[in-house]
Design an enzyme around this catalytic site. Structure first.
Site, PDB file in Angstrom:
ATOM      1  N   ASP A 232       0.884  -1.160   0.000  1.00 21.18           N
ATOM      2  CA  ASP A 232       0.000   0.000   0.000  1.00 21.18           C
ATOM      3  C   ASP A 232       0.927   1.216   0.000  1.00 21.18           C
ATOM      4  O   ASP A 232       2.116   1.117   0.330  1.00 21.18           O
ATOM      5  CB  ASP A 232      -0.942   0.000   1.207  1.00 21.18           C
ATOM      6  CG  ASP A 232      -2.135   0.936   0.969  1.00 21.18           C
ATOM      7  OD1 ASP A 232      -2.068   1.783   0.053  1.00 21.18           O
ATOM      8  OD2 ASP A 232      -3.136   0.826   1.710  1.00 21.18           O
ATOM      9  N   TRP A 233       0.372   2.357  -0.355  1.00 25.32           N
ATOM     10  CA  TRP A 233       1.220   3.529  -0.591  1.00 25.32           C
ATOM     11  C   TRP A 233       1.886   3.996   0.714  1.00 25.32           C
ATOM     12  O   TRP A 233       1.248   4.573   1.586  1.00 25.32           O
ATOM     13  CB  TRP A 233       0.377   4.640  -1.234  1.00 25.32           C
ATOM     14  CG  TRP A 233       0.437   4.619  -2.741  1.00 25.32           C
ATOM     15  CD1 TRP A 233       0.752   5.667  -3.538  1.00 25.32           C
ATOM     16  CD2 TRP A 233       0.210   3.518  -3.634  1.00 25.32           C
ATOM     17  NE1 TRP A 233       0.743   5.278  -4.871  1.00 25.32           N
ATOM     18  CE2 TRP A 233       0.422   3.963  -4.954  1.00 25.32           C
ATOM     19  CE3 TRP A 233      -0.115   2.172  -3.451  1.00 25.32           C
ATOM     20  CZ2 TRP A 233       0.294   3.139  -6.072  1.00 25.32           C
ATOM     21  CZ3 TRP A 233      -0.240   1.348  -4.564  1.00 25.32           C
ATOM     22  CH2 TRP A 233      -0.036   1.833  -5.842  1.00 25.32           C
TER      23      TRP A 233
END
Ligand code: BGC
Length: 760
Positions: A232-233
């Protein structure tokens, strides 16, 4: 591209090039290596539309993305229970991605709705893992049929927004397998997503990004996942460790910083180069899979896709209550009340936010009906009653024959990034609904929200329509339902509790600082409410239609099966009303008796069928071991206890219409190890063991006392029941304290003989 060709390319890459492939070039692209013909590859959010950013990238939708089409969010698409429809929606998204040069769309998001408070519930599918994984599977199938990848997310245990980047989800092994992993498992195994996105949080003390157990042992070794795992970012916190755990691609770019760590680790010998090569190969495999299957003719036809969004929305809107008011007639005097009739809330905030190319409101949809008037009723910027708007709405309601109030949750109440504080709608909207209902007996409420709300006015109104966040075509779809152009056919993929405090995670959500204990265990959603026989506002699986359905002929092809077999179940469903409609047939399984703690029933199958008036169709289900099994922590595997199970067919989890008992025989025996702590009752479960403990049975503590108790009426408190219970639960070592002439070595000898019996 063949594995050999990829191997050849990887062999030509420098260490630095390989390291750089393992993190984004920028916010949305993978790195390119021009000299070897490796192109940059773009990924975009997802999951219910394309959020492709041409300009500066961000991950919470602050900066604009291209004009796109907003489909219903996960909360709604799951309510359709229609795999084929969601597959078609996936195809549309896939085509859009091809047209826009996007290789992977960042979804679906399958995290379990543990609490109604999770700010991102609107993006997620269900409280039930079967529904989540089946709906995700359908979307993945559709998108990937267009040679575009998906990224099923957020793996794993990301069920809240509070402290999502540092919280530690402490989840027991059984709940992990039966609930949280299961939401991903079916979709990963069956539909083979090209990528998986790992979540920010820790799982039982280890960050998802560096969790070898889940990223490699479970995902790859057990489930056969072959794509790449991306973070995930910003979920990476220890790059080298993550790579070793199985996290291939870090997103977004680390500006070269982590690439250097990877290079250094290979040079120092800390990281075997083959681990890096494997990650690079997996990324390249997907990059080239997309590149080699580009559809040059793909077009992003926004108007056509808007119609698709409307078609999906028509099946995501749940008719919760209808005391004879719906459908409305187009000739009736009707007032639409509430801001959301004009500017609907149709999507949530955050990374899934779509820059919609157009939005149809309910008012737009009835623009040519002169008999429909409008009163704004409330504003959603602040939760404060606007007396003027309220008075106008009440006046308009008095004059009309029907009032439809378009209410729901404002953006400030639910979004990515934070959790809800409570389960209520804004007070000003609740007040408006009650005041309108007080003057207008035919009041209907249409709700725009991504997660359950309390409905203090539910008994004051005649109809409730849950529109969820149904995308940019919501207004047209809602009116199709209100006026009966479309027969409602969605059902709730989650329970609506009466109040937040009823939710099983209530006492432990969102945890203490970074510690989140999932103490409710496997009792999530209806598994809890139904086991507790608790009253709910609307149960899991509930949803009404304008027609009626009757069920008959529940049959099984075998009443007894081994757990290696498959049982085919069929049931007839008949449309007994006057309108064509679709019914969602639900199959639950209940273990009649179990030595492990289990919910009273669990959903093990669902099918949606369309039926003309009078028509009957036979719906079939195939049940294998998993339908009857629980996850045995001891075996580290699924296990069925031999015995009777009920197969239940229901309209909802609370409306079971047909039940049939069947027997399943286990082919696996859980090894039993006797110790001096083993209770006598457990020993006697094996008839062969009686002979070995014969001597002990004469001791008072193991039941020998019974005769005496019966003869000594003096002490009435000592009953046969008490003695039997004492004997049943007394450990073998009690023989030393209460038996007389026996020591621990003697007991151990008996234990050894019992264990020899097991081995033999
Ligand atoms: C979200 C992801 C999303 C990513 C990129 C993250 O904050 O959790 O779901 O795909 O940002 O926007």
């Amino acid at each position: 591209m063949t594995a050999e060709k990829i191997k050849e390319i990887v062999s030509q890459m420098t260490l630095e090039e390989k390291a750089s492939m393992c993190s984004g070039a920028d916010f949305w692209h993978t790195e390119a290596v021009e000299r070897l013909g490796i192109p940059a590859s773009m990924v975009s959010d997802g999951p219910h539309g394309l959020r492709k950013q041409d300009q500066e990238g961000d991950h919470l939708g602050v900066n604009d993305s291209i004009k796109a089409v907003c489909f219903p969010a996960g909360c709604g698409t799951a309510a359709s229970f229609n795999r084929e429809l969601i597959r078609q929606m996936g195809e549309t998204l896939g085509e859009e991605c091809q047209a826009e040069g996007v290789s992977v769309i960042l979804g679906p998001a399958v995290n379990i709705k543990r609490s109604p408070l999770c700010g991102r519930n609107f993006e997620y599918y269900s409280e039930d893992p079967l529904v989540a994984s089946e709906m995700a599977g359908a979307l993945i199938h559709g998108v990937q049929s267009k040679n575009v990848g998906t990224s099923i997310k957020h793996f794993l245990g990301n069920n809240q927004e509070t402290r999502r980047m540092t919280s530690d989800s402490q989840i027991g092994q059984r709940s992990l397998h039966e609930i949280y992993l299961a939401a991903f498992e079916g979709a990963v195994k069956k539909e083979k997503p090209w990528t998986v996105m790992c979540s920010y949080n820790k799982i039982n003390g280890t960050y998802a990004a560096e969790n070898h157990k889940y990223l490699t042992e479970v995902l790859r070794d057990e489930w056969g996942f072959e794509g790449y795992v991306m973070s995930d970012w910003g979920a990476v916190n220890s790059r080298v460790k993550d790579l070793q755990a199985g996290l291939d691609l870090e997103m977004p770019s680390s500006n070269g910083f982590n690439d250097k760590l990877i290079v250094g680790a290979v040079q120092s010998g800390e990281l075997p180069e083959k681990v890096l090569d494997a990650a690079v190969s997996r990324i390249l495999n997907i990059v080239f899979r997309y590149e080699e299957n580009r559809d040059k003719n793909a077009v992003f036809d926004r108007d056509k896709d808007h119609e698709m969004a409307r078609k999906v929305a028509q099946e995501t809107i749940v008719l919760l209550k209808n005391d004879g008011v719906l459908p409305l007639s187009e000739q009736d005097e009707i007032v639409f009340i509430g801001k959301y009739a004009k500017t609907p809330r149709y999507q949530g905030g955050g990374s899934s936010h779509i820059n919609s190319h157009k939005v149809t409101s309910a008012l737009d949809a009835v623009a040519d009906m002169a008999n429909v008037t409008y009163a704004q009723g409330f504003d959603d910027k602040v939760d404060k009653t606007d007396e003027k708007l309220l008075a106008e709405a009440v006046e308009a309601a008095k004059k009309a024959k029907f009032a439809v109030v378009f209410a729901g949750l404002p953006d400030a109440f639910e979004s990515e990034g934070f959790d809800r504080k409570h389960m209520r709608m804004p007070d000003c909207q609740n007040e408006l609904i009650s005041k309108v209902a007080a003057v207008q007996p035919n009041t209907i409420v249409v709700l725009h929200n991504g997660s359950p709300v309390e409905m203090p006015w539910v008994n004051e109104v005649k109809g409730v329509v849950e529109a969820y966040l149904s995308g940019q075509a919501v207004g047209g779809a809602v009116c199709d339902i209100l006026f009966g152009k479309v027969n409602p056919s969605a059902k709730l993929p989650e329970s609506f509790p009466l109040k937040l405090e009823d939710n099983p995670s209530y006492l432990f959500y969102p945890g203490e600082k970074d510690k989140v204990e999932y103490r409710e265990g496997i009792f999530v959603g209806y598994r809890y409410y139904d086991s507790k026989k608790m009253e709910v506002l609307f149960p899991f699986g509930h949803g009404l239609s304008y027609t009626t359905f009757a069920y008959s002929n529940l049959t099984v092809d075998k009443e007894t099966m081994k757990d290696t077999d498959v049982m085919n179940v069929s049931v007839d469903v008949t449309n007994t009303g006057n309108m064509t409609g679709k019914e969602i047939v639900q199959l639950y399984v209940a273990d009649q008796e179990s030595t492990v703690i289990r919910p009273v029933k669990e959903l093990k199958g669902f099918e949606k069928v369309e039926l003309a008036p009078g028509e009957t169709k036979t719906v079939t289900f195939a049940l294998d071991k998993r339908a009857f099994a629980y996850y045995s922590v001891k075996l580290q595997d699924w296990h069925v206890e031999t015995g009777a199970f009920d197969i239940m067919i229901g309209r909802s989890s609370r409306d079971i219409v047909l039940t049939k008992a069947v027997t399943v025989e286990s082919t696996v025996k859980i090894p039993f190890v006797y110790t001096t702590d083993t209770a006598m009752g457990d020993v006697l479960k094996d008839p062969r063991a009686r002979e070995i403990v014969e001597e002990l049975l004469k001791f008072d503590i193991f039941g020998g006392v019974q005769d005496k108790a019966e003869s000594s009426a003096a002490n009435e408190a000592i009953t046969a029941e008490m003695n039997a219970a004492m004997a049943e639960f007394a450990p073998l070592r009690s023989a030393v304290s209460f038996g007389g002439n026996m020591n621990m070595a003697d007991v151990q000898e008996i234990v050894d003989r019992l264990n020899a019996l097991e081995e033999g």
